[in-house]
Design a protein around this motif. Structure first.
Motif, PDB file in Angstrom:
ATOM      1  N   PRO A 103       0.818  -1.215   0.000  1.00 21.27           N
ATOM      2  CA  PRO A 103       0.000   0.000   0.000  1.00 21.27           C
ATOM      3  C   PRO A 103       0.847   1.259   0.000  1.00 21.27           C
ATOM      4  N   SER A 104       0.213   2.332  -0.407  1.00 15.89           N
ATOM      5  CA  SER A 104       0.865   3.632  -0.407  1.00 15.89           C
ATOM      6  C   SER A 104       1.323   3.967   1.013  1.00 15.89           C
ATOM      7  N   GLY A 105       2.524   4.463   1.148  1.00 10.30           N
ATOM      8  CA  GLY A 105       3.050   4.808   2.462  1.00 10.30           C
ATOM      9  C   GLY A 105       3.699   3.646   3.196  1.00 10.30           C
ATOM     10  N   ALA A 106       3.739   2.464   2.565  1.00 13.26           N
ATOM     11  CA  ALA A 106       4.296   1.279   3.231  1.00 13.26           C
ATOM     12  C   ALA A 106       5.815   1.346   3.373  1.00 13.26           C
ATOM     13  N   GLY A 107       6.452   2.211   2.576  1.00 11.48           N
ATOM     14  CA  GLY A 107       7.910   2.315   2.662  1.00 11.48           C
ATOM     15  C   GLY A 107       8.644   1.762   1.454  1.00 11.48           C
ATOM     16  N   LYS A 108       7.916   1.537   0.357  1.00 16.44           N
ATOM     17  CA  LYS A 108       8.539   0.952  -0.842  1.00 16.44           C
ATOM     18  C   LYS A 108       9.635   1.871  -1.389  1.00 16.44           C
ATOM     19  N   SER A 109       9.294   3.156  -1.539  1.00 15.27           N
ATOM     20  CA  SER A 109      10.303   4.092  -2.074  1.00 15.27           C
ATOM     21  C   SER A 109      11.473   4.218  -1.118  1.00 15.27           C
ATOM     22  N   THR A 110      11.173   4.195   0.170  1.00 13.89           N
ATOM     23  CA  THR A 110      12.245   4.291   1.172  1.00 13.89           C
ATOM     24  C   THR A 110      13.206   3.110   1.042  1.00 13.89           C
ATOM     25  N   LEU A 111      12.654   1.919   0.858  1.00 10.98           N
ATOM     26  CA  LEU A 111      13.522   0.741   0.704  1.00 10.98           C
ATOM     27  C   LEU A 111      14.392   0.882  -0.548  1.00 10.98           C
ATOM     28  N   LEU A 112      13.788   1.380  -1.623  1.00 11.09           N
ATOM     29  CA  LEU A 112      14.565   1.567  -2.853  1.00 11.09           C
ATOM     30  C   LEU A 112      15.669   2.609  -2.657  1.00 11.09           C
ATOM     31  N   ILE A 113      15.357   3.650  -1.898  1.00  4.06           N
ATOM     32  CA  ILE A 113      16.341   4.711  -1.601  1.00  4.06           C
ATOM     33  C   ILE A 113      17.540   4.137  -0.840  1.00  4.06           C
ATOM     34  N   LEU A 114      17.268   3.204   0.070  1.00  4.61           N
ATOM     35  CA  LEU A 114      18.378   2.578   0.810  1.00  4.61           C
ATOM     36  C   LEU A 114      19.192   1.660  -0.105  1.00  4.61           C
ATOM     37  N   LEU A 115      18.486   0.849  -0.931  1.00  7.21           N
ATOM     38  CA  LEU A 115      19.210  -0.035  -1.855  1.00  7.21           C
ATOM     39  C   LEU A 115      20.063   0.782  -2.815  1.00  7.21           C
ATOM     40  N   GLY A 116      19.536   1.961  -3.183  1.00  9.87           N
ATOM     41  CA  GLY A 116      20.231   2.810  -4.140  1.00  9.87           C
ATOM     42  C   GLY A 116      21.290   3.703  -3.523  1.00  9.87           C
ATOM     43  N   GLY A 117      21.461   3.632  -2.219  1.00  9.81           N
ATOM     44  CA  GLY A 117      22.490   4.437  -1.574  1.00  9.81           C
ATOM     45  C   GLY A 117      22.194   5.931  -1.593  1.00  9.81           C
ATOM     46  N   LEU A 118      20.924   6.286  -1.685  1.00 17.01           N
ATOM     47  CA  LEU A 118      20.567   7.705  -1.613  1.00 17.01           C
ATOM     48  C   LEU A 118      20.498   8.174  -0.166  1.00 17.01           C
ATOM     49  N   GLU A 119      20.266   7.227   0.736  1.00  7.66           N
ATOM     50  CA  GLU A 119      20.367   7.508   2.176  1.00  7.66           C
ATOM     51  C   GLU A 119      20.992   6.294   2.847  1.00  7.66           C
ATOM     52  N   ALA A 120      21.542   6.529   4.043  1.00  5.82           N
ATOM     53  CA  ALA A 120      22.137   5.431   4.795  1.00  5.82           C
ATOM     54  C   ALA A 120      21.092   4.877   5.768  1.00  5.82           C
ATOM     55  N   PRO A 121      20.963   3.541   5.845  1.00  8.12           N
ATOM     56  CA  PRO A 121      19.991   2.958   6.777  1.00  8.12           C
ATOM     57  C   PRO A 121      20.349   3.263   8.228  1.00  8.12           C
ATOM     58  N   ARG A 122      19.332   3.222   9.098  1.00  3.61           N
ATOM     59  CA  ARG A 122      19.561   3.520  10.521  1.00  3.61           C
ATOM     60  C   ARG A 122      20.183   2.345  11.263  1.00  3.61           C
ATOM     61  N   SER A 123      19.648   1.142  11.021  1.00  2.00           N
ATOM     62  CA  SER A 123      20.201  -0.025  11.720  1.00  2.00           C
ATOM     63  C   SER A 123      19.851  -1.297  10.964  1.00  2.00           C
ATOM     64  N   GLY A 124      20.477  -2.389  11.376  1.00  2.00           N
ATOM     65  CA  GLY A 124      20.276  -3.674  10.711  1.00  2.00           C
ATOM     66  C   GLY A 124      21.450  -3.970   9.802  1.00  2.00           C
ATOM     67  N   GLN A 125      21.208  -4.821   8.805  1.00  2.00           N
ATOM     68  CA  GLN A 125      22.258  -5.160   7.835  1.00  2.00           C
ATOM     69  C   GLN A 125      21.724  -4.953   6.432  1.00  2.00           C
ATOM     70  N   LEU A 126      22.593  -4.454   5.569  1.00  2.00           N
ATOM     71  CA  LEU A 126      22.235  -4.330   4.162  1.00  2.00           C
ATOM     72  C   LEU A 126      23.489  -4.514   3.319  1.00  2.00           C
ATOM     73  N   SER A 127      23.461  -5.543   2.472  1.00  4.29           N
ATOM     74  CA  SER A 127      24.586  -5.716   1.554  1.00  4.29           C
ATOM     75  C   SER A 127      24.069  -5.818   0.128  1.00  4.29           C
TER      76      SER A 127
END
Ligand SMILES: Nc1ncnc2c1ncn2[C@@H]1O[C@H](COP(=O)(O)OP(=O)(O)O)[C@@H](O)[C@H]1O
Ligand SMILES: [Mg+2]
Length: 236
Positions: free
Chosen positions: A54-78
């Motif tokens: 759904p809209s607002g679920a965070g899809k664009s945010t996840l893409l922004i993290l995968l794309g290195g447009l922002e740095a994630p706050r916590s967890g792991q991402l490779s």
């Protein structure tokens, strides 16, 4: 360690993506909004994944993290060999240049530049000499079927053609990861199908990993896998 951009002659190889307990929020403290609340995600190298929800679920945010447009706050991402937690600033920019191609719903083209110049702009930080930039831009435009529109400005192109210019710009540096955020959201069905066909061909030719955010069942049906993002997590 950030790798050098892949040489144009060498076909890009896709990268795998792994996320564990990945979180992201906008703002801090009492005013912070937690958007991703512990995303676990595994995407095979070279696969095509649709990200829905759904809209607002965070899809664009996840893409922004995968794309290195922002740095994630916590967890792991490779992404491939790149571990993105704690990577900021210039290192994150180097990651973007080496790994990521981005396609947006609203195309994101510069109106005062021609199609060719828009594509060349993507190489402005890549250290490619000027003459080679022009040649590579023309190759990218050819691979999206727009050689005959190289000198046109975006306002003189149809929506489908604009998105093809944006795709040429996204692939010109041979990224192993291609991210598209509702790439057909502004297109009619016929133009949308052509864009999807093109993305499929490019992925096969180049072997890149493709992640497409979409609301459309038609678009999602083209992917190898469909993932649902709900309430800040990927639904099992
Ligand atoms: N730059 C930002 N600053 C503050 N809040 C944001 C920002 N970007 C997105 N949000 C909020 O984060 C949530 C998720 O947004 P988004 O990732 O764009 O969702 P989706 O793409 O699934 O519609 C929404 O509540 C949105 O309002
Ligand atoms: Mg979005």
């Amino acid at each position: 360690m950030i790798q050098a951009p892949v040489a144009p002659e060498a076909p890009a190889r896709g990268v795998a993506v792994h996320a564990r307990a990945l979180t992201h929020s906008y703002g801090r403290g009492r005013h912070g909004v937690a958007v991703l609340r512990g995303v676990d995600l595994d995407i095979d190298a070279g696969s095509h994944v649709a990200l829905q929800g759904p809209s607002g679920a965070g899809k664009s945010t996840l893409l922004i993290l995968l794309g290195g447009l922002e740095a994630p706050r916590s967890g792991q991402l490779s992404v491939g060999e790149h571990d993105l937690l704690g990577v900021h600033g210039r290192a994150l920019a180097a990651y973007r240049r080496a790994v990521v191609g981005f396609v947006f719903q609203h195309f994101g083209l510069v109106e005062v530049l021609s199609a060719r110049e828009n594509v060349m702009l993507a190489m402005s930080l890549s250290g490619v000499p000027m003459a080679a930039r022009r040649q590579r831009a023309d190759q990218a435009l050819e691979s999206v079927g727009l050689s005959h529109r190289a000198t046109h400005r975006p306002s003189h192109l149809s929506g489908g053609e604009r998105q093809r210019v944006a795709i040429a710009r996204a692939i010109v540096n041979e990224p192993p990861l291609l991210l598209a955020d509702e790439p057909t959201g502004n297109l009619d069905d016929e133009a949308a199908v052509r864009i999807l066909d093109l993305l499929d061909v490019l992925r096969e030719e180049r072997g890149c990993t493709l992640v497409v955010v979409t609301h459309s069942a038609l678009v999602a049906a083209r992917a190898d896998r469909r993932l649902q993002l709900r309430d800040g997590v990927v639904a099992p």
